[in-house]
Design an enzyme around this catalytic site. Structure first.
Site, mmCIF file in Angstrom:
data_model
loop_
_atom_site.group_PDB
_atom_site.id
_atom_site.type_symbol
_atom_site.label_atom_id
_atom_site.label_comp_id
_atom_site.label_asym_id
_atom_site.label_seq_id
_atom_site.Cartn_x
_atom_site.Cartn_y
_atom_site.Cartn_z
ATOM 1 N N GLY A 13 18.137 -9.939 -6.818
ATOM 2 C CA GLY A 13 18.927 -9.129 -6.180
ATOM 3 C C GLY A 13 20.315 -9.187 -7.042
ATOM 4 O O GLY A 13 21.426 -9.304 -6.220
ATOM 5 N N GLY A 17 26.465 -6.636 -4.707
ATOM 6 C CA GLY A 17 27.092 -7.462 -3.872
ATOM 7 C C GLY A 17 27.006 -8.888 -4.515
ATOM 8 O O GLY A 17 27.585 -9.210 -5.570
ATOM 9 N N VAL A 65 10.853 -8.753 -4.915
ATOM 10 C CA VAL A 65 10.513 -9.872 -4.426
ATOM 11 C C VAL A 65 9.485 -10.130 -3.623
ATOM 12 O O VAL A 65 8.715 -11.084 -3.425
ATOM 13 C CB VAL A 65 11.709 -10.979 -3.760
ATOM 14 C CG1 VAL A 65 12.790 -10.979 -5.132
ATOM 15 C CG2 VAL A 65 12.204 -10.237 -2.771
ATOM 16 N N TYR A 151 16.657 -11.047 11.952
ATOM 17 C CA TYR A 151 17.448 -11.408 10.631
ATOM 18 C C TYR A 151 17.921 -12.929 10.745
ATOM 19 O O TYR A 151 17.604 -13.673 9.841
ATOM 20 C CB TYR A 151 18.499 -10.445 10.529
ATOM 21 C CG TYR A 151 19.390 -10.967 9.381
ATOM 22 C CD1 TYR A 151 19.158 -10.795 8.141
ATOM 23 C CD2 TYR A 151 20.737 -11.694 9.522
ATOM 24 C CE1 TYR A 151 19.749 -11.153 6.985
ATOM 25 C CE2 TYR A 151 21.463 -12.024 8.411
ATOM 26 C CZ TYR A 151 21.125 -11.693 7.203
ATOM 27 O OH TYR A 151 21.812 -12.153 6.173
ATOM 28 N N PHE A 188 25.598 -4.743 2.241
ATOM 29 C CA PHE A 188 24.654 -5.329 3.206
ATOM 30 C C PHE A 188 24.737 -4.601 4.676
ATOM 31 O O PHE A 188 23.604 -4.207 5.041
ATOM 32 C CB PHE A 188 25.136 -6.757 3.563
ATOM 33 C CG PHE A 188 24.227 -7.614 4.724
ATOM 34 C CD1 PHE A 188 23.234 -8.343 4.356
ATOM 35 C CD2 PHE A 188 24.821 -7.540 6.133
ATOM 36 C CE1 PHE A 188 22.594 -8.752 5.419
ATOM 37 C CE2 PHE A 188 24.031 -8.044 7.094
ATOM 38 C CZ PHE A 188 22.846 -8.838 6.665
HETATM 39 P P1 NDP Z 1 23.498 -6.321 -0.980
HETATM 40 O O1 NDP Z 1 22.938 -5.456 -0.096
HETATM 41 O O2 NDP Z 1 24.928 -6.019 -1.498
HETATM 42 O O3 NDP Z 1 22.798 -6.961 -2.021
HETATM 43 C C1 NDP Z 1 21.319 -7.346 -1.671
HETATM 44 C C2 NDP Z 1 20.574 -7.329 -2.960
HETATM 45 O O4 NDP Z 1 19.226 -7.897 -2.580
HETATM 46 C C3 NDP Z 1 20.414 -6.357 -3.948
HETATM 47 O O5 NDP Z 1 20.712 -6.582 -5.199
HETATM 48 C C4 NDP Z 1 19.108 -5.693 -3.582
HETATM 49 O O6 NDP Z 1 18.637 -5.168 -4.688
HETATM 50 C C5 NDP Z 1 18.403 -6.999 -3.196
HETATM 51 N N1 NDP Z 1 17.123 -6.799 -2.587
HETATM 52 C C6 NDP Z 1 16.727 -6.637 -1.264
HETATM 53 N N2 NDP Z 1 15.671 -6.476 -0.993
HETATM 54 C C7 NDP Z 1 14.845 -6.895 -2.102
HETATM 55 C C8 NDP Z 1 13.558 -6.649 -2.781
HETATM 56 N N3 NDP Z 1 12.799 -6.461 -1.639
HETATM 57 N N4 NDP Z 1 13.110 -7.177 -3.941
HETATM 58 C C9 NDP Z 1 14.250 -7.632 -4.658
HETATM 59 N N5 NDP Z 1 15.553 -7.525 -4.707
HETATM 60 C C10 NDP Z 1 16.112 -7.147 -3.157
HETATM 61 O O7 NDP Z 1 23.821 -7.611 0.214
HETATM 62 P P2 NDP Z 1 24.559 -8.895 -0.162
HETATM 63 O O8 NDP Z 1 24.913 -9.291 -1.702
HETATM 64 O O9 NDP Z 1 25.485 -9.214 1.033
HETATM 65 O O10 NDP Z 1 23.120 -9.875 0.191
HETATM 66 C C11 NDP Z 1 22.817 -10.585 -0.534
HETATM 67 C C12 NDP Z 1 22.306 -12.054 0.152
HETATM 68 O O11 NDP Z 1 23.390 -12.483 0.931
HETATM 69 C C13 NDP Z 1 21.159 -11.545 1.052
HETATM 70 O O12 NDP Z 1 20.201 -12.559 1.041
HETATM 71 C C14 NDP Z 1 21.746 -11.687 2.436
HETATM 72 O O13 NDP Z 1 20.853 -12.039 3.566
HETATM 73 C C15 NDP Z 1 22.826 -12.853 2.403
HETATM 74 N N6 NDP Z 1 24.253 -12.642 2.847
HETATM 75 C C16 NDP Z 1 24.995 -11.650 3.164
HETATM 76 C C17 NDP Z 1 26.059 -11.801 4.053
HETATM 77 C C18 NDP Z 1 26.830 -10.534 4.155
HETATM 78 O O14 NDP Z 1 27.582 -10.538 5.320
HETATM 79 N N7 NDP Z 1 26.991 -9.730 3.366
HETATM 80 C C19 NDP Z 1 26.254 -12.902 4.847
HETATM 81 C C20 NDP Z 1 25.304 -14.151 4.536
HETATM 82 C C21 NDP Z 1 24.164 -14.099 3.855
HETATM 83 P P3 NDP Z 1 17.843 -3.788 -4.918
HETATM 84 O O15 NDP Z 1 17.791 -2.826 -3.761
HETATM 85 O O16 NDP Z 1 18.085 -3.111 -6.236
HETATM 86 O O17 NDP Z 1 16.393 -4.558 -5.030
HETATM 87 C C1 8X3 Z 2 24.862 -11.552 7.024
HETATM 88 C C2 8X3 Z 2 26.082 -11.974 8.059
HETATM 89 O O1 8X3 Z 2 26.849 -12.164 10.249
HETATM 90 O O2 8X3 Z 2 25.811 -10.126 9.836
HETATM 91 O O3 8X3 Z 2 24.140 -12.837 6.898
HETATM 92 O O4 8X3 Z 2 24.754 -12.205 9.988
HETATM 93 S S1 8X3 Z 2 25.834 -11.654 9.614
#
Ligand code: NDP
Ligand code: 8X3
Length: 253
Positions: A13, A17, A65, A151, A188
């Protein structure tokens, strides 16, 4: 603090982000990078930019993935650090109104996808007797909030799997950590609300969220401790987020 120069780091990913921020941070540490994601254009342009800027070895692999056969077909190189970051949240509906398709997508990417990639990479680490797995959990894996249901359950599963990996790998010389942030402003929420940018923006209105770079910094911290140190879990929130659903918002002037 140990040097990571020359270590090979796999980020799932990496097209957006936190994953993209990790790619940038580990490129600055002179790591060899393997970046994956589904959006090929973003992946290639990030790969080109970082390889040119830092002169590092860099491989990009277009990968969903959830695609077990696709993961099995990749000739994975030796990986020193696996950052299981790919994941998403979809919707905030209560369970009685929830979308089965959205549930499936979250479970498939956040739990099964993390397992598929880990299963492909870990045997090599075990063989070499070294390596580090850092999973992206969430504050949502520690506390549940209204509408977070599935989630939150997927991130609770990531928490359990991180602990399970540490137990199963005891004695193998491999470190296992999770970094569990609260609110981080990335794409996200845009993804969660299916492209509704105004609704996504409102999630962070009147407060200062974490940035993707803040989280990448915590991941770098875990990765650069002395080899005998395992950071089990980092739970981090913005100062304005006192609890999972307790957010300090300034009133608009
Ligand atoms: P983004 O949406 O900015 O990034 C998500 C990334 O995951 C993208 O690069 C996307 O790439 C990839 N992705 C999603 N689904 C798939 C898939 N099926 N196969 C391969 N790649 C995938 O979100 P974040 O950077 O915020 O999220 C990254 C991680 O952090 C996640 O696991 C999220 O749950 C976690 N997280 C986020 C928080 C937040 O508040 N933002 C807080 C806590 C945890 P592409 O679409 O090109 O495949
Ligand atoms: C993503 C952050 O607070 O929306 O893990 O669940 S929250």
């Amino acid at each position: 603090m140990i040097s990571l120069a020359g270590k090979r780091v796999l980020v799932t990913g990496a097209t957006s982000g936190i994953g993209e921020a990790c790619a940038r941070v580990f490129a600055e540490e002179w790591c060899a990078l393997v970046l994956t994601g589904r959006r090929e254009d973003r992946l290639q342009s990030l790969g080109r930019e970082l390889a040119e800027l830092h002169g590092i070895e860099l491989t990009t692999i277009v990968l969903d993935v959830r695609d077990l056969e696709g993961i099995r077909a990749v000739p994975w190189p030796e990986i020193d650090l696996l950052i299981n970051n790919a994941g998403l949240g979809l919707g905030l509906d209560p369970i009685q109104k929830g979308s089965i398709e959205e549930w499936d997508e979250m479970i498939d990417a956040n739990i099964k996808g993390l397992l598929y990639v880990t299963r492909a990479i870990l045997p090599g680490m075990v063989e070499r007797g070294s390596g580090h797995v850092i999973n992206l959990g969430s504050a949502a894996g520690h506390w549940v909030y209204p509408g977070g249901n599935v989630y939150c359950a997927t991130k609770s599963a990531v928490k359990a799997l991180t602990e399970a990996m540490r137990l199963d790998l005891a004695g193998a010389g491999i470190r296992v950590s999770s970094v569990d942030p609260g609110m981080v402003e990335t794409e996200f929420s845009v993804i969660r609300f299916r492209g509704d940018a105004a609704r996504a923006k409102s999630v962070y209105a009147g407060m200062t969220p974490l940035t993707a770079e803040d989280v990448a910094d915590a991941i770098l911290f875990c990765a650069t401790r002395s080899p005998h140190v395992n950071i089990n879990e980092v739970v981090m929130m913005p100062v304005d987020q006192a609890g999972i659903a307790t957010v300090n918002r300034k009133k608009p002037a």
